[in-house]
Design an enzyme around this catalytic site. Structure first.
Site, mmCIF file in Angstrom:
data_model
loop_
_atom_site.group_PDB
_atom_site.id
_atom_site.type_symbol
_atom_site.label_atom_id
_atom_site.label_comp_id
_atom_site.label_asym_id
_atom_site.label_seq_id
_atom_site.Cartn_x
_atom_site.Cartn_y
_atom_site.Cartn_z
ATOM 1 N N GLU A 156 0.849 -1.191 0.000
ATOM 2 C CA GLU A 156 0.000 0.000 0.000
ATOM 3 C C GLU A 156 0.883 1.238 0.000
ATOM 4 O OE1 GLU A 156 -3.119 0.066 2.865
ATOM 5 O OE2 GLU A 156 -4.055 -1.763 2.120
ATOM 6 N N HIS A 275 -9.217 10.940 3.325
ATOM 7 C CA HIS A 275 -8.872 9.911 2.340
ATOM 8 C C HIS A 275 -9.031 10.514 0.951
ATOM 9 C CE1 HIS A 275 -8.628 6.093 0.253
ATOM 10 N NE2 HIS A 275 -8.301 5.525 1.392
ATOM 11 N N ARG A 321 -0.951 10.214 2.135
ATOM 12 C CA ARG A 321 -2.366 10.514 1.911
ATOM 13 C C ARG A 321 -2.685 12.007 1.919
ATOM 14 N NH1 ARG A 321 -5.897 6.037 5.302
ATOM 15 N NH2 ARG A 321 -5.617 4.305 3.841
ATOM 16 N N HIS A 379 -11.677 10.857 6.998
ATOM 17 C CA HIS A 379 -11.476 9.416 7.113
ATOM 18 C C HIS A 379 -11.067 8.977 8.512
ATOM 19 C CE1 HIS A 379 -10.707 5.388 5.690
ATOM 20 N NE2 HIS A 379 -9.418 5.446 5.974
ATOM 21 N N ARG A 414 -1.654 9.502 9.123
ATOM 22 C CA ARG A 414 -1.596 8.063 9.379
ATOM 23 C C ARG A 414 -1.097 7.280 8.161
ATOM 24 N NH1 ARG A 414 -5.089 3.543 8.775
ATOM 25 N NH2 ARG A 414 -6.545 4.847 7.629
#
Length: 570
Positions: A156, A275, A321, A379, A414
């Site tokens: 990811e 997100h 992100r 998110h 995060r």
């Protein structure tokens, strides 16, 4: 006299903790509790709450009462995690040091290293203990390599190696279902569904328990727990107009609001992670399009079909992100933005992402055929109730874990797929501490207060017309909160906008407070929390004039000059 501590309560000085503990140890043998109060209260049924409850009950033989607002324990945010959970990559390709470096990099240099090291080094062990070994814990059927039978690991964004365990694209659902089954089967864990926690009960800076509302009956009562109370009720992404969080009581900021009303310290609330890729269909709830799609090669395109991601960061779609979210946000100001993975094999796509494909089909879309319209959406809460590595807050006998807590793990942003692992590691860490000598000394003092506490009579259920009218009014106020948060405390912020947000949120707080005091309902409790949490985020964002990580604040002519705001480069 038991009271609800107000936000003006002085912070507990850490230096006094050992002195207090010494006094309580002398008093410990003199007290016993009433039947039913010799227990640990766990607020929330997600990964963090389940881990805490299971470790406390199984390893330390403590009776646990798990309280949650939904009808089922799987009515939690952990259920909706699509991508996966960090485990460990292949030997030689991965290490705790590499994972720690990835977490620090994604966190914009603001992560606290002790928290990072705990997760990086203890994480695989907790996964094996709680998710892979089976009874009395869980045995989760993660995807495996068809030929070798080895656990399947995917890559990811911002990860330097494939290390993500998954079960198709509904990992959170599978994990929570198996943890919920383990919780339900444990003889020392009692579950209380439909139970909304409205306030913490605190005396002499010790948390004794909680005030609750039974959403199915309208009854209010107090629940006391001498072994402590653990806040695991999730984050606050649901207070935004565009959110990947599910509808209902989840993610409306209850943990932060409970803490704020009780004088508990919070931290890093300005770092709300947006997100980059939520499916955007007008008049429909936003639907998360997992990070794993970009990990598998999905491309971000603007309305002209141009792949713009590398214009904003060398890593393109796999950049942190916050960078990708701002890129999508900026491009969306000029037209619709799309996520495109149509170049991958259709059969493979449908097998790898079945839940997403099923949702898309309901709207006439297909992963393999269509570019998907997207928007950034609130998110994950990187900040929360301030704790140490054992989940302790500044109020004794009160703990927090998971998205509700801020250990400093995430810093300003995060890393993908750390959320479920964080819940396991810190939920278990809290339980380990609760079973310790120090925590049992605090529990003994709490027991003395519980022994002398007379539980008030339970209030009568509310009239149906009050519940209906309160629900309508509360829904309107919730919409005001969500639009205010998105417009002024969203992906990009200004000082003047944050000040307007605080004014609006304070007005809502006053209105919902009056409505709630006339007779608490699920709706009034939810909006009361949402407005309180929203104001806390706006205040934290206004206090931090440095753009870094998920907090991006720009100069506006109404309140600042160029010298007032320092913008950190990505």
């Amino acid at each position: 006299m038991i009271r609800i501590i107000k936000p003006s309560t002085a912070k507990l000085q850490r230096s006094s903790r050992s002195r207090l503990l010494s006094c309580w140890k002398l008093r410990a043998a003199a007290f016993s509790t009433k039947n039913g109060d010799e227990r640990l209260l766990v607020i929330g049924s997600g990964v963090a709450g389940s881990a805490a409850a299971l470790i406390a009950a199984e390893n330390y033989k403590l009776p646990v009462s798990m309280l949650y607002a939904g009808a089922l324990p799987t009515d939690c945010n952990s259920y909706w995690a699509q991508g996966g959970i960090i485990y460990e990559g292949k030997e030689g390709d991965d290490s705790p040091e590499l994972l720690a470096a990835d977490i620090h990099r994604a966190g914009a240099g603001l992560c606290r290293d002790p928290a990072v090291q705990l997760v990086a080094r203890r994480g695989p062990e907790r996964v094996r203990e709680l998710l892979l070994k089976g009874h009395p814990f869980a045995q989760v059927p993660f995807d495996r390599n068809a030929e070798t039978g080895a656990l399947s690991l995917c890559l990811e964004a911002s990860h330097s190696a494939p290390r993500i365990l998954h079960q198709a694209d509904h990992t959170g659902r599978t994990i929570t279902q198996h943890l919920a089954q383990a919780v339900a089967q444990h003889p020392l864990i009692q579950q209380h569904s439909h139970t909304v926690v409205t306030d913490l009960i605190v005396e002499d800076n010790i948390c004794l328990g909680v005030n609750t509302l039974d959403r199915s009956t309208g009854m209010t009562q107090q629940m006391l727990g001498t072994h402590g109370t653990i806040l695991c009720a999730g984050g606050l992404g649901g207070i935004y107009q565009h959110s990947t969080n599910p509808p209902g009581f989840n993610a409306l900021g209850s943990s932060v609001a409970l803490a704020k009303r009780a004088g508990v310290i919070t931290q890093d609330l300005e770092f709300v992670q947006f997100h980059p890729t939520a499916l955007y269909i007008p008049k429909e709830a936003r639907f998360l399009l997992t990070e794993a799609l970009r990990g598998e090669g999905a491309i971000l395109r603007n309305s002209s079909g141009y792949a713009f991601a590398k214009d904003y960061h060398p890593d393109g779609e796999l950049a942190p992100r916050d960078v990708v979210a701002r890129a999508v946000f900026e491009e969306s100001q000029r037209g619709t933005v799309y996520l495109d993975i149509t170049h991958r094999d259709a059969t493979w796509l449908h097998q790898r992402f079945p839940s997403i494909q099923q949702h898309l089909q309901q709207h006439g879309l297909d992963l393999a055929k269509h570019q998907l319209p997207i928007t950034p959406a609130a998110h994950y809460t990187c900040g929360g109730v301030a704790t140490d590595l054992q989940g302790r807050t500044n109020v004794l006998n009160l703990y927090a874990a998971g998205e509700a807590a801020c250990t400093g793990l995430h810093g300003g942003n995060r890393l993908a797929s750390t959320s479920l692992l964080e819940g396991l590691v810190f939920g278990a860490a809290v339980a380990d501490h609760v079973g310790s000598e120090e925590a049992r000394a605090v529990a003994a003092s709490a027991a003395s207060n519980v022994l002398n506490y007379k539980v008030p009579n339970t209030a009568l259920p509310l009239e149906p017309n009050h519940i209906q009218n309160a629900g309508i009014a509360a829904l309107e106020l919730l919409q005001r909160v969500r639009s205010t948060m998105w417009d002024h405390v969203g992906v990009a912020r200004t000082p003047a906008g944050l000040e307007r947000a605080l004014e609006e949120l304070n007005d809502v707080t006053g209105e919902i407070g009056t409505l709630h005091s006339m007779g608490p309902t699920l709706e009034t409790a939810a909006v009361r929390d949402a407005a309180c949490a929203g104001a806390a985020v706006a205040h934290a964002a206004l206090q931090n004039r440095h753009s870094v990580g998920a907090h991006f604040i720009t100069v506006d002519a109404e309140s600042d000059t160029d010298d007032d705001v320092m913008v950190a480069s990505d």
